[in-house]
Design a protein around this motif. Structure first.
Motif, mmCIF file in Angstrom:
data_model
loop_
_atom_site.group_PDB
_atom_site.id
_atom_site.type_symbol
_atom_site.label_atom_id
_atom_site.label_comp_id
_atom_site.label_asym_id
_atom_site.label_seq_id
_atom_site.Cartn_x
_atom_site.Cartn_y
_atom_site.Cartn_z
ATOM 1 N N MET A 1 5.438 14.716 5.654
ATOM 2 C CA MET A 1 5.104 14.971 7.040
ATOM 3 C C MET A 1 5.812 16.249 7.487
ATOM 4 S SD MET A 1 3.228 12.370 8.151
ATOM 5 C CE MET A 1 3.346 12.332 9.906
ATOM 6 N N ASP A 2 5.232 16.897 8.464
ATOM 7 C CA ASP A 2 5.800 18.117 9.021
ATOM 8 C C ASP A 2 5.758 17.998 10.542
ATOM 9 O OD1 ASP A 2 6.649 20.990 8.806
ATOM 10 O OD2 ASP A 2 4.772 21.278 9.900
ATOM 11 N N VAL A 3 6.855 18.356 11.194
ATOM 12 C CA VAL A 3 6.900 18.344 12.658
ATOM 13 C C VAL A 3 6.448 19.719 13.144
ATOM 14 C CG1 VAL A 3 8.326 17.982 14.696
ATOM 15 C CG2 VAL A 3 8.830 16.733 12.599
ATOM 16 N N VAL A 4 5.449 19.725 14.011
ATOM 17 C CA VAL A 4 4.914 20.973 14.551
ATOM 18 C C VAL A 4 5.821 21.445 15.691
ATOM 19 C CG1 VAL A 4 2.884 22.031 15.610
ATOM 20 C CG2 VAL A 4 2.603 20.192 13.936
ATOM 21 N N THR A 5 6.113 22.718 15.754
ATOM 22 C CA THR A 5 6.972 23.333 16.788
ATOM 23 C C THR A 5 8.300 22.587 16.950
ATOM 24 O OG1 THR A 5 5.891 22.167 18.627
ATOM 25 C CG2 THR A 5 5.041 24.351 18.064
ATOM 26 N N THR A 6 8.951 22.374 15.841
ATOM 27 C CA THR A 6 10.187 21.593 15.778
ATOM 28 C C THR A 6 11.224 21.949 16.824
ATOM 29 O OG1 THR A 6 9.853 21.479 13.420
ATOM 30 C CG2 THR A 6 12.012 20.855 14.218
ATOM 31 N N PHE A 7 11.596 23.202 16.895
ATOM 32 C CA PHE A 7 12.733 23.593 17.730
ATOM 33 C C PHE A 7 12.415 23.624 19.219
ATOM 34 C CE2 PHE A 7 14.516 25.921 13.838
ATOM 35 C CZ PHE A 7 15.125 24.761 13.404
ATOM 36 N N LEU A 8 11.201 23.297 19.600
ATOM 37 C CA LEU A 8 10.860 23.265 21.020
ATOM 38 C C LEU A 8 11.092 21.878 21.627
ATOM 39 C CD1 LEU A 8 7.606 25.429 21.003
ATOM 40 C CD2 LEU A 8 9.990 26.157 21.227
ATOM 41 N N TYR A 9 11.565 20.920 20.838
ATOM 42 C CA TYR A 9 11.785 19.563 21.328
ATOM 43 C C TYR A 9 13.164 19.361 21.947
ATOM 44 C CZ TYR A 9 7.483 17.903 19.223
ATOM 45 O OH TYR A 9 6.172 17.710 18.927
ATOM 46 N N GLY A 10 14.126 20.135 21.545
ATOM 47 C CA GLY A 10 15.500 19.902 21.983
ATOM 48 C C GLY A 10 15.733 20.218 23.448
ATOM 49 N N VAL A 11 16.503 19.364 24.106
ATOM 50 C CA VAL A 11 16.904 19.591 25.496
ATOM 51 C C VAL A 11 18.294 20.220 25.457
ATOM 52 C CG1 VAL A 11 17.392 18.496 27.709
ATOM 53 C CG2 VAL A 11 15.549 17.617 26.270
ATOM 54 N N LEU A 12 18.472 21.294 26.202
ATOM 55 C CA LEU A 12 19.742 22.019 26.153
ATOM 56 C C LEU A 12 20.839 21.304 26.927
ATOM 57 C CD1 LEU A 12 18.267 25.586 26.641
ATOM 58 C CD2 LEU A 12 19.138 24.587 24.520
ATOM 59 N N ASP A 13 22.068 21.368 26.407
ATOM 60 C CA ASP A 13 23.233 20.759 27.055
ATOM 61 C C ASP A 13 23.948 21.727 27.984
ATOM 62 O OD1 ASP A 13 22.868 18.410 25.631
ATOM 63 O OD2 ASP A 13 24.183 19.031 23.998
ATOM 64 N N GLU A 14 23.529 22.971 27.967
ATOM 65 C CA GLU A 14 24.220 23.997 28.747
ATOM 66 C C GLU A 14 23.195 24.912 29.398
ATOM 67 O OE1 GLU A 14 26.306 26.551 25.851
ATOM 68 O OE2 GLU A 14 25.036 25.555 24.383
ATOM 69 N N GLU A 15 23.648 25.687 30.381
ATOM 70 C CA GLU A 15 22.757 26.644 31.027
ATOM 71 C C GLU A 15 22.677 27.904 30.179
ATOM 72 O OE1 GLU A 15 23.860 27.500 35.075
ATOM 73 O OE2 GLU A 15 22.810 25.725 35.795
ATOM 74 N N ILE A 16 21.462 28.292 29.848
ATOM 75 C CA ILE A 16 21.244 29.496 29.057
ATOM 76 C C ILE A 16 20.177 30.334 29.759
ATOM 77 C CG2 ILE A 16 20.456 30.425 26.849
ATOM 78 C CD1 ILE A 16 21.549 27.938 25.513
ATOM 79 N N PHE A 17 20.486 31.609 29.910
ATOM 80 C CA PHE A 17 19.555 32.536 30.537
ATOM 81 C C PHE A 17 19.150 33.587 29.518
ATOM 82 C CE2 PHE A 17 22.193 30.727 33.817
ATOM 83 C CZ PHE A 17 21.279 30.410 34.812
#
Length: 140
Positions: free
Chosen positions: A1-17
């Motif tokens: 199996m392969d996860v599509v757009t993997t790194f777009l699932y994570g919720v950030l723990d810090e403020e990033i601009f």
């Protein structure tokens, strides 16, 4: 199996601009920035956030993470001696192994409720290792 757009699932723990993408910049607003609400490809926090998201989801599905290898998840099925589902994760690719095909299909369905998945079929190669099946003999 392969996860599509993997790194777009994570919720950030810090403020990033981040700076605005060039196509978004309007005249007179060049100094505005974008606040990220979720992970983004290229962000150094993205792999960690993806892994945390995946780990939390797997725990809700009854899997436990292996102490020996944090990329391996295990789940007992029906208290059988060989009633075990094993999921091996390598970044966004996974290998699912179980005694019966129905258990593998069940895990695939669970994963698809949370993530956009692509089923790559039966594994023939993983991490540079070829997989040969002897279906009659019941061997890999």
């Amino acid at each position: 199996m392969d996860v599509v757009t993997t790194f777009l699932y994570g919720v950030l723990d810090e403020e990033i601009f981040m700076r605005q993408p060039p196509s978004f910049v309007r005249k007179g607003q060049e100094s505005l920035v974008c606040k990220l609400l979720k992970s983004l490809y290229g962000l150094k926090q993205s792999p960690r956030q993806w892994n945390k998201w995946f780990d939390e989801f797997m725990k809700t599905q009854g899997f436990t993470r292996s102490v020996e290898d944090p990329c391996v998840y295990l789940k007992r099925v029906n208290n059988e001696v060989f009633g075990l589902v094993i999921l091996v994760l390598y970044v966004d690719d996974m290998l699912i192994v179980a005694k019966g095909k129905s258990e593998v299909e069940k895990v695939k369905a669970q994963l698809s409720t949370e993530f956009s998945m692509k089923d790559l079929g039966s594994a023939k190669l993983i991490l540079g290792m070829e997989i040969h099946r002897d279906v009659k003999g019941g061997r890999l």
